[in-house]
Design an enzyme around this catalytic site. Structure first.
Site, PDB file in Angstrom:
ATOM      1  N   SER A   1       0.680  -1.075  -0.083  1.00 48.41           N
ATOM      2  CA  SER A   1      -0.019  -0.075   0.099  1.00 48.41           C
ATOM      3  C   SER A   1       0.900   1.299   0.127  1.00 48.41           C
ATOM      4  O   SER A   1       1.641   1.600  -0.840  1.00 48.41           O
ATOM      5  CB  SER A   1      -0.995  -0.009   1.174  1.00 48.41           C
ATOM      6  OG  SER A   1      -1.989   1.115   0.841  1.00 48.41           O
TER       7      SER A   1
ATOM      8  N   ASP B   1      11.192   4.947  -9.454  1.00 49.97           N
ATOM      9  CA  ASP B   1      10.835   5.644 -10.996  1.00 49.97           C
ATOM     10  C   ASP B   1      11.349   6.773 -11.041  1.00 49.97           C
ATOM     11  O   ASP B   1      11.554   7.330 -12.265  1.00 49.97           O
ATOM     12  CB  ASP B   1       9.331   5.589 -10.918  1.00 49.97           C
ATOM     13  CG  ASP B   1       8.643   4.259 -11.158  1.00 49.97           C
ATOM     14  OD1 ASP B   1       9.322   3.290 -11.261  1.00 49.97           O
ATOM     15  OD2 ASP B   1       7.495   4.100 -11.514  1.00 49.97           O
TER      16      ASP B   1
ATOM     17  N   LYS C   1      -0.702  -4.025  -3.535  1.00 53.75           N
ATOM     18  CA  LYS C   1      -1.874  -3.468  -3.151  1.00 53.75           C
ATOM     19  C   LYS C   1      -2.111  -2.051  -3.658  1.00 53.75           C
ATOM     20  O   LYS C   1      -1.540  -1.003  -3.181  1.00 53.75           O
ATOM     21  CB  LYS C   1      -2.155  -3.510  -1.728  1.00 53.75           C
ATOM     22  CG  LYS C   1      -3.474  -2.725  -1.287  1.00 53.75           C
ATOM     23  CD  LYS C   1      -3.689  -2.933   0.074  1.00 53.75           C
ATOM     24  CE  LYS C   1      -5.069  -2.271   0.568  1.00 53.75           C
ATOM     25  NZ  LYS C   1      -5.215  -0.463   0.419  1.00 53.75           N
TER      26      LYS C   1
END
Length: 407
Positions: A311, A322, A336
């Site tokens: 999460s 990224d 999740k």
């Protein structure tokens, strides 16, 4: 205007008035229990991410449920659970008053119980331990990550909701709770009698490691994204920086998540510019959260992740990976990628409703897929006291990666 025209006008006005009265009196036409069901239906109708409601006629379901003679709150709760079950989404769920209060307490910084973070296994739906809180009764008893919790006080956890399991493990300090555990790799079951205690939820543990590398390394372990997590992480970074840390290892292993905003704010501590996460609502509208130019650390960073990283932890890990801010080491994360919001019900209960999904800055949808670290290092579960030591293979790999960065 003739008498006939006047009569039509009066009739139209009367019809509008009666319709208005009908709308105003809809709630009054139902019992208190039915109104709780009705409000739950309305919340999901307005906010739920899937506008097909799992490919069913949501209005028809409303009519069916409201025809029931609901006489009390327990019947209302049972009906709401039945309604939500049709969505086939374990994260959209009813929180009874005590559960709702407990959830709010657990994200605020303190609770009383065994000190065990739990989740549902993504494949089997079985209740499992994510990680015991450092210094908690659960850690002292010997509960380990990935232990399957099969019974609580003799009651089977099969089909037990996550919040119900958490509620049963919480309680007044000094009281006992029995947990029956099935440990992976073992054939029998273990039974633990645990005495509940007051749990201080400082989510951060930090230390300066001067022995594993030629340069000092700041180690920061984050257990949960609670309301005080950002402040505690910022404090740890500043303290370690003053002590001479030349690189950082951020440990998100077995961190089940928590508050979305905390995940975003902690990402901003490390990243000066760029997109941190995208959110997608039921209309497919894309929103985003950006860095604000207020990063407080620019030294090299490695992030530790595993199958218990979920999460908000995945939002943070994805943002760092990224944006090229950190190298991820460990094992693939939980997966999740859904965001829930909390809604109040009239009787102090609440609903957790999936309102959006998120994508990493490179537009990865990680739900049920997880995030693959840059360097995969498998490891058997270790205790919290072993984390960040020579017994921790993933930590040692992270130290190596910091050495590569330094060179």
């Amino acid at each position: 205007m003739g008498l006939r025209g006047l009569g039509k006008l009066i009739g139209a006005i009367a019809l509008i008035f009666l319709c208005w009265l009908g709308g105003m009196s809809e709630a009054a036409a139902f019992s208190e229990a039915q109104n709780i069901v009705l409000e739950s239906w309305r919340i999901v109708n307005r906010a739920y991410i899937d506008e097909t409601f799992n490919h069913q006629n949501w209005w028809q379901l409303r009519e069916k449920l409201l025809k029931r003679p609901l006489d009390n709150r327990e019947q209302a709760y049972g009906t709401i659970r039945e309604m939500l079950a049709t969505l086939d989404d374990p994260f959209t769920r009813l929180l009874e008053p005590e559960q709702y209060r407990s959830l709010q307490v657990s994200t605020s910084g303190e609770l009383s119980g065994v000190g065990l973070q739990i989740d549902l296994d993504a494949e089997t739906g079985q209740l499992e331990a994510v990680s015991p809180i450092a210094g908690s009764p659960a850690e002292a008893a010997g509960i380990k990550p990935l232990d399957k919790i099969v019974e609580i006080d003799g009651l089977s956890t099969k089909d037990m909701a996550l919040d119900e399991a958490a509620r049963r493990m919480r309680g007044k300090a000094g009281t006992k709770v029995s947990l029956t555990i099935a440990r992976p790799g073992e054939t029998g079951r273990r039974k633990f009698e645990i005495v509940r205690d007051r749990i201080a939820l400082n989510p951060v543990y930090a230390m300066l490691d001067t022995t594993s590398s030629s340069t000092p390394i700041g180690y920061v372990r984050l257990a949960q994204f609670s309301a005080n997590a950002t402040q505690e992480v910022a404090h740890a970074i500043a303290k370690l920086g003053k002590q001479g840390a030349q690189g950082y290892i951020l440990d998100l292993r077995n961190n089940p998540g928590g508050l979305l905003q905390a995940g975003i704010e902690i990402a901003r501590l490390w990243i000066d510019e760029g997109t941190l996460v995208y959110t997608v609502n039921r209309q497919g509208t894309l929103g985003s959260f950006e860095a604000t130019g207020n990063a407080i650390a620019d030294k090299p960073l490695v992030v530790l992740v595993n199958q218990g990283t979920a999460s908000a932890s995945e939002i943070l890990a994805g943002a760092l990976q990224d944006n090229g801010r950190a190298i991820l080491v460990g094992e693939k994360t939980f997966g999740k990628g859904l965001i829930q919001s909390l809604f109040d019900l009239p009787d102090d209960a609440g609903l957790a409703v999936t309102v959006a999904k998120y994508e990493t800055p490179s537009h990865q949808d990680i739900h049920k897929r997880g995030i693959l670290p840059d360097r995969v290092v498998p490891q058997e579960p270790i205790t919290l006291s072993e984390a960040g030591t020579s017994s921790d293979k993933q930590y040692l790999a992270a130290v190596e990666e910091l050495g590569i960065i330094d060179n």
